[in-house]
Design a protein around this motif. Structure first.
Motif, mmCIF file in Angstrom:
data_model
loop_
_atom_site.group_PDB
_atom_site.id
_atom_site.type_symbol
_atom_site.label_atom_id
_atom_site.label_comp_id
_atom_site.label_asym_id
_atom_site.label_seq_id
_atom_site.Cartn_x
_atom_site.Cartn_y
_atom_site.Cartn_z
ATOM 1 N N ILE A 46 -1.788 1.859 -3.251
ATOM 2 C CA ILE A 46 -1.583 3.029 -3.511
ATOM 3 C C ILE A 46 -2.265 4.547 -1.959
ATOM 4 N N SER A 47 -3.314 3.416 -1.557
ATOM 5 C CA SER A 47 -3.860 3.924 -0.175
ATOM 6 C C SER A 47 -3.032 4.232 0.936
ATOM 7 N N ASP A 48 -1.669 3.591 1.126
ATOM 8 C CA ASP A 48 -0.913 3.671 1.924
ATOM 9 C C ASP A 48 0.106 4.330 1.519
ATOM 10 N N GLY A 49 0.027 5.469 0.327
ATOM 11 C CA GLY A 49 1.285 6.258 0.314
ATOM 12 C C GLY A 49 2.278 5.873 -1.236
ATOM 13 N N GLY A 50 1.714 5.042 -1.644
ATOM 14 C CA GLY A 50 2.456 4.354 -2.872
ATOM 15 C C GLY A 50 2.252 4.943 -3.828
ATOM 16 N N ALA A 51 2.185 3.973 -4.947
ATOM 17 C CA ALA A 51 2.342 4.111 -6.330
ATOM 18 C C ALA A 51 2.599 3.269 -7.408
ATOM 19 N N ASN A 242 -8.389 8.699 -0.735
ATOM 20 C CA ASN A 242 -7.905 7.897 -0.339
ATOM 21 C C ASN A 242 -6.597 7.447 -2.042
ATOM 22 N N GLY A 243 -6.873 8.249 -2.607
ATOM 23 C CA GLY A 243 -5.838 8.222 -3.870
ATOM 24 C C GLY A 243 -6.244 8.925 -4.963
ATOM 25 N N LEU A 244 -5.701 9.173 -5.865
ATOM 26 C CA LEU A 244 -6.106 9.351 -7.009
ATOM 27 C C LEU A 244 -5.336 8.099 -8.557
ATOM 28 N N LEU A 245 -6.562 7.848 -9.070
ATOM 29 C CA LEU A 245 -6.441 6.637 -10.103
ATOM 30 C C LEU A 245 -6.474 7.780 -11.772
ATOM 31 N N LYS A 281 8.307 8.645 -6.444
ATOM 32 C CA LYS A 281 8.661 10.199 -6.844
ATOM 33 C C LYS A 281 7.295 10.877 -6.488
ATOM 34 N N ALA A 282 6.251 9.935 -6.490
ATOM 35 C CA ALA A 282 5.045 10.760 -6.492
ATOM 36 C C ALA A 282 4.781 9.582 -5.737
ATOM 37 N N LYS A 283 2.641 9.741 -5.311
ATOM 38 C CA LYS A 283 2.753 9.151 -4.441
ATOM 39 C C LYS A 283 1.057 9.661 -4.149
ATOM 40 N N TYR A 284 0.145 8.603 -3.828
ATOM 41 C CA TYR A 284 -1.188 8.445 -3.613
ATOM 42 C C TYR A 284 -2.096 8.651 -5.527
ATOM 43 N N ILE A 285 -1.047 8.007 -5.849
ATOM 44 C CA ILE A 285 -1.727 7.858 -7.600
ATOM 45 C C ILE A 285 -1.008 6.797 -8.206
ATOM 46 N N GLY A 286 -1.964 6.334 -8.958
ATOM 47 C CA GLY A 286 -1.732 5.192 -9.794
ATOM 48 C C GLY A 286 -2.839 5.275 -11.050
ATOM 49 N N ILE A 287 -1.515 5.060 -12.131
ATOM 50 C CA ILE A 287 -2.102 5.223 -13.477
ATOM 51 C C ILE A 287 -2.151 3.308 -14.828
ATOM 52 N N ILE A 288 -2.506 3.644 -14.527
ATOM 53 C CA ILE A 288 -3.504 2.742 -16.223
ATOM 54 C C ILE A 288 -3.526 3.129 -17.865
ATOM 55 N N MET A 289 -2.800 1.967 -18.315
ATOM 56 C CA MET A 289 -2.857 2.787 -19.394
ATOM 57 C C MET A 289 -3.057 1.636 -20.960
ATOM 58 N N GLY A 290 -3.746 1.976 -21.029
ATOM 59 C CA GLY A 290 -4.145 0.412 -22.638
ATOM 60 C C GLY A 290 -4.136 0.359 -23.610
ATOM 61 N N GLY A 291 -3.540 -0.212 -24.520
ATOM 62 C CA GLY A 291 -3.224 -0.510 -25.865
ATOM 63 C C GLY A 291 -3.547 -1.671 -26.396
#
Length: 439
Positions: A46-51, A242-245, A281-291
């Motif tokens: 993510i910090s390198d511009g990925g997702a 560095n990004g958004l989580l 399509k999204a950059k500098y973002i990570g999404i974690i979902m719990g279930g």
């Protein structure tokens, strides 16, 4: 291990109440090294511009929320901004009565940084961004902040950020609001700044109100709130982070939605997020979902009921029980080992003794006896969770502290405890059976 009393109190009280503490997690983190390392590898990307996009799957009390909060602490130390929210009947990913917007509001309200770990960091981030731009202008040129040319140089820097954002969906209006905030900050107009923050928080009810107060003919809605999360991720990178989580817990609340069409709309929103992160399509973002396993794997009501998601997330032919694939989009939490539970009880006993200022009396042999008793329950191999063991152990520590003359070994191994626990377990199993029948 020295721990401040306010943190020790928060840890013990939270765990005894069955919830994850927001502070003090490093003092009690045990196991989960492979899961944490896998998620931190995502953070590097993510910090390198990925997702990235991940599901954390585990039973109630198995440590999902604990793992999410642990990762939250780790990434804030790495100069990330974190937003988190628990879904509920009023907070969903998609809705027709403001449920999606309610989730967005909760995420922004809980926006946290290392210097503001308890949320409410939006204003701090905006002010820090303006301050950093001004510092760059001063360091890169000989212009003083009192010079007439200073404002023009700062605006030029700000427009560099704004031009990049303008190319994204809703980026033009987002950029315009950043400009309004800068001018209000420069003029000392706190009222105007507050209006911009109100807009970013999704608190404007209609477009007319936003138009009259800010000159912006658009507001954040149920349908497009995720686009603004992506805009925030890009802006935060340009603001020096560095990004958004994004952490979203309690996916079971989508599983519980009675209307199948509404559930499908929510799963469609998850698919949009998943595709955006994996397709770049999204950059500098990570999404974690719990279930829970049921809310993910149930092909009738769960995430897997949406075929486009099931085909992307389901285990392949080479998946085996007991063999972890930490590169898969779905991470299944396995139970903590007996040895890890022993280490955890030792840490909790130490924190409890420091909190109440007493000489620790419980020995390692007593803790081993306690763990044997807990895991000796009927059905413990498949039903017992760390939450239950922790709550029982803190209850034991409280009793020992309040009854200093008690013989700990005899108390733990007494027949009344040994025989009462399975009875409780049987009652719980009956309740689970009826609960499943009601659903």
């Amino acid at each position: 291990m020295k721990i401040p009393k306010r943190i020790a109190s928060a840890v013990i009280n939270s765990l005894k109440g069955g919830v994850v503490p927001r502070t003090g997690l490093p003092y009690i983190t045990v196991g989960r090294e492979t899961e944490i390392n896998a998620l931190l590898h995502d953070v590097d990307i993510i910090s390198d511009g990925g997702a990235s996009f991940r599901f954390i799957v585990g039973k109630y009390g198995s440590g999902k929320s604990f793992l999410l909060q642990t990762i939250r602490s780790h990434v804030m130390d790495r100069n990330f901004v974190v937003v988190d929210a628990d879904l509920s009947p009023e907070r969903r990913l998609q809705g027709t009565k403001g449920q999606g917007l309610a989730t967005y509001k909760e995420l922004i309200r809980n926006m946290s940084t290392k210097t503001r770990p308890d949320g409410g960091a939006l204003t701090l981030i905006l002010d820090r961004w303006i301050s950093s731009v001004q510092s760059q202008v001063i360091s890169e040129s000989d212009i003083s902040d009192n010079s007439p040319e200073f404002d023009k140089a700062v605006e030029k820097k700000i427009y560099e950020v704004i031009n990049t954002l303008s190319e994204m969906v809703h980026g033009f209006d987002f950029s315009k609001l950043l400009t309004i905030y800068y001018h209000a900050s420069r003029e000392g107009n706190d009222e105007q700044k507050a209006k911009v923050v109100k807009w970013f928080r999704g608190e404007y009810v209609n477009k007319t109100e936003a138009k009259s107060e800010l000159g912006i003919n658009i507001i954040i809605t149920d349908d497009d709130w995720y686009e603004y999360i992506k805009l925030f991720a890009m802006f935060l990178k340009m603001a020096g982070y560095n990004g958004l989580l994004v952490l979203v817990d309690e996916l079971v609340n989508i599983y519980k939605i009675p209307n199948s069409i509404t559930r499908q709309y929510n799963y469609e929103k998850i698919l949009t997020m998943y595709n955006d992160t994996l397709q770049g399509k999204a950059k500098y973002i990570g999404i974690i979902m719990g279930g829970t396993p049921q809310c993910i794997e149930d092909t009738r009501r769960g995430v897997y009921s949406y075929e486009a998601l099931r085909s992307r997330l389901a285990d392949g032919r080479f998946g085996r029980e007991g063999i972890k694939d930490m590169l898969a989009p779905v991470i299944h939490l396995t139970p903590l080992t007996y040895e890890e539970m022993l280490v955890l009880t030792e840490k909790l006993a130490d924190i409890h003794a420091q909190l109440f200022d007493y000489q620790q009396k419980i020995t390692q042999e007593d803790m081993i006896c306690f763990i044997k008793l807990e895991f000796g329950r009927i059905g413990s191999d498949s039903h017992i969770t760390p939450r239950e063991v922790i709550r029982d152990f803190i209850e034991l520590l409280d009793i020992i502290y309040q009854n200093p003359n008690i013989n700990i070994s005899e108390f733990i191994s007494s027949e009344s405890i040994s025989y009462s626990k399975p009875a409780i377990e049987e009652n719980a199993a009956e309740e689970d059976e009826f609960a499943e029948f009601e659903i």
